[in-house]
Design a protein around this motif. Sequence first.
Motif, mmCIF file in Angstrom:
data_model
loop_
_atom_site.group_PDB
_atom_site.id
_atom_site.type_symbol
_atom_site.label_atom_id
_atom_site.label_comp_id
_atom_site.label_asym_id
_atom_site.label_seq_id
_atom_site.Cartn_x
_atom_site.Cartn_y
_atom_site.Cartn_z
ATOM 1 N N UNK A 151 11.081 -23.461 23.645
ATOM 2 C CA UNK A 151 10.827 -24.887 23.823
ATOM 3 C C UNK A 151 12.236 -25.627 24.736
ATOM 4 N N UNK A 152 13.361 -25.120 24.047
ATOM 5 C CA UNK A 152 14.474 -25.887 24.465
ATOM 6 C C UNK A 152 14.725 -25.624 25.953
ATOM 7 N N UNK A 153 14.460 -24.198 26.251
ATOM 8 C CA UNK A 153 14.708 -23.728 27.617
ATOM 9 C C UNK A 153 13.635 -24.042 28.598
ATOM 10 N N UNK A 154 12.503 -24.505 28.084
ATOM 11 C CA UNK A 154 11.273 -24.838 28.981
ATOM 12 C C UNK A 154 10.621 -23.301 29.570
ATOM 13 N N UNK A 155 10.609 -22.419 28.760
ATOM 14 C CA UNK A 155 10.230 -21.085 29.284
ATOM 15 C C UNK A 155 8.772 -21.077 29.422
ATOM 16 N N UNK A 156 8.480 -20.585 30.392
ATOM 17 C CA UNK A 156 7.028 -20.170 30.866
ATOM 18 C C UNK A 156 6.572 -18.897 30.610
ATOM 19 N N UNK A 157 7.068 -17.792 30.377
ATOM 20 C CA UNK A 157 6.849 -16.457 30.307
ATOM 21 C C UNK A 157 7.532 -15.800 29.389
ATOM 22 N N UNK A 158 6.836 -15.104 28.258
ATOM 23 C CA UNK A 158 7.667 -14.386 27.210
ATOM 24 C C UNK A 158 7.636 -12.990 27.326
ATOM 25 N N UNK A 159 8.683 -12.089 27.416
ATOM 26 C CA UNK A 159 8.787 -10.888 27.677
ATOM 27 C C UNK A 159 9.195 -10.058 26.174
ATOM 28 N N UNK A 160 8.480 -9.074 25.828
ATOM 29 C CA UNK A 160 9.274 -8.198 24.717
ATOM 30 C C UNK A 160 9.677 -7.141 25.427
ATOM 31 N N UNK A 161 11.006 -6.613 25.055
ATOM 32 C CA UNK A 161 11.753 -5.421 25.530
ATOM 33 C C UNK A 161 11.989 -4.790 24.386
ATOM 34 N N UNK A 162 11.529 -3.324 24.204
ATOM 35 C CA UNK A 162 12.325 -2.697 23.132
ATOM 36 C C UNK A 162 11.124 -1.673 22.352
ATOM 37 N N UNK A 163 11.064 -1.665 20.964
ATOM 38 C CA UNK A 163 10.195 -0.946 20.264
ATOM 39 C C UNK A 163 9.012 -2.077 19.768
ATOM 40 N N UNK A 164 8.429 -1.614 18.596
ATOM 41 C CA UNK A 164 7.289 -2.171 18.188
ATOM 42 C C UNK A 164 7.569 -3.606 17.638
ATOM 43 N N UNK A 165 8.816 -3.914 16.928
ATOM 44 C CA UNK A 165 9.121 -4.865 16.353
ATOM 45 C C UNK A 165 9.643 -5.972 17.496
ATOM 46 N N UNK A 166 10.260 -5.644 18.590
ATOM 47 C CA UNK A 166 10.604 -6.660 19.615
ATOM 48 C C UNK A 166 9.472 -7.336 20.246
ATOM 49 N N UNK A 167 8.461 -5.930 20.619
ATOM 50 C CA UNK A 167 7.165 -6.496 20.901
ATOM 51 C C UNK A 167 6.352 -7.498 20.399
ATOM 52 N N UNK A 168 6.144 -7.239 19.007
ATOM 53 C CA UNK A 168 5.315 -7.960 18.080
ATOM 54 C C UNK A 168 5.964 -9.442 17.959
ATOM 55 N N UNK A 169 7.395 -9.562 17.934
ATOM 56 C CA UNK A 169 7.988 -10.816 17.929
ATOM 57 C C UNK A 169 7.583 -11.697 19.359
ATOM 58 N N UNK A 170 7.600 -10.731 20.608
ATOM 59 C CA UNK A 170 7.400 -11.519 21.602
ATOM 60 C C UNK A 170 5.967 -11.916 21.775
ATOM 61 N N UNK A 171 4.976 -11.163 21.165
ATOM 62 C CA UNK A 171 3.537 -11.690 21.328
ATOM 63 C C UNK A 171 3.282 -12.544 20.511
ATOM 64 N N UNK A 172 3.970 -12.650 19.153
ATOM 65 C CA UNK A 172 3.698 -13.701 18.461
ATOM 66 C C UNK A 172 4.169 -15.077 19.087
ATOM 67 N N UNK A 173 5.441 -15.256 19.453
ATOM 68 C CA UNK A 173 6.117 -16.283 20.159
ATOM 69 C C UNK A 173 5.419 -16.914 21.135
ATOM 70 N N UNK A 174 4.934 -15.945 22.292
ATOM 71 C CA UNK A 174 3.966 -16.371 23.123
ATOM 72 C C UNK A 174 2.753 -16.878 22.788
ATOM 73 N N UNK A 175 1.937 -16.346 21.650
ATOM 74 C CA UNK A 175 0.818 -17.073 21.177
ATOM 75 C C UNK A 175 1.145 -18.477 20.752
ATOM 76 N N UNK A 176 1.948 -18.736 19.703
ATOM 77 C CA UNK A 176 2.439 -19.986 19.309
ATOM 78 C C UNK A 176 2.841 -20.935 20.405
#
Length: 364
Positions: free
Chosen positions: A83-108
């Motif tokens: 929100x602070x950086x006015x991001x338009x695209x979320x990218x998960x780079x790593x293993x399952x936990x990094x990917x799951x964090x990115x998916x959830x962030x993008x969803x919300x």
Amino acid sequence: MAVLKLLRAPLKYIQGKRALLNFYEETKDLGSSYLFICSNSGYKNCHAKIEKSFENTDCKLHFEIFKGISSNGEIERMRKIARDEKIQVIVGVGGGSAIDTAKATAYYEKCPVVVVPTVTATDAPCTGLSVIYNDDGTFDKYLFYPRNPEAVIVDSEVIANAPVKFLVAGMGDALGTYFEARACTRTDSPSLENGGISLSAMALCELCYKTLLKSGYQAKLSCEKHLITPALEAIIEANVYLSGVGADNGGLAVSHSVYNGFTALKECESTMHGSLVAFGTIAQLILENAPRDEIKEVMDFCYSVGLPITLKEVGVTDEERVHIAAEKACVPGETIHNLTGDVTADQLYDAILTADLLGQEYFK
């Protein structure tokens, strides 16, 4: 009314040597400001290639190292950055936990999500769900999304340079895909996406298994020496895409319930997800009274690539402890109940010990 057949997959799947040099080209339609949620190794192994792909563009890139677990608190921290950086695209780079964090962030935050797996230990990259934990590390919930990632980009060079144990574990996770989906079709059980299982989904699941048998052993040898060969490329695709899209649309049965059961045992805490799924697959075949040749084919494969075929290899030395795992694997709501005729904890215990006895014969 019959369950409607359903097939879901990532919008785009890209794989190959130095695929990350194409990152901008493959994702430029999604937005112009990116938040990269990275594991430590994900940042180290990927950021230079990703940055190079954005050369001479005016896109904004923000790389953030996440704290190792897809917890509610960590997701909130990433949401605030977005929100602070006015991001338009979320990218998960790593293993399952990094990917799951990115998916959830993008969803919300209602943003598209791109996934860059740095290991192929599980089939998480392509799926439309995340495992979410509480801040103390205990399991909270599965979060199901209305769609799968916009893009999954797998750089074979990154995978070839990761420890081979991750590739092998991914083969274990992928090994269950066909047999679990086959069990679900026999009982008309729904897939993970809660839909009927299509012919296309079953074809992917079957191809996943055939690819493991054909290329698994050679891919392991190549990966040990960081060599990119057609066999390694085939196994990367089997572990990430065929297994991910296959399991998502094909459903789960005994293999994954056995994994869930064994997580109750302290001695299995360091055993990888895919290792337990592979052993659970052997137990499932015994419960199904599968042809002897089929059980042997699966066990030969496991033995050849180093997946466990005995209890000792998954960390269990006391047979009585298996009762605890079997009870947990059979609780109401577990996918083991998708098997024809259903399964009791006692039946599963007997199948697991029989799998162990068959496995021990390989070491005599």
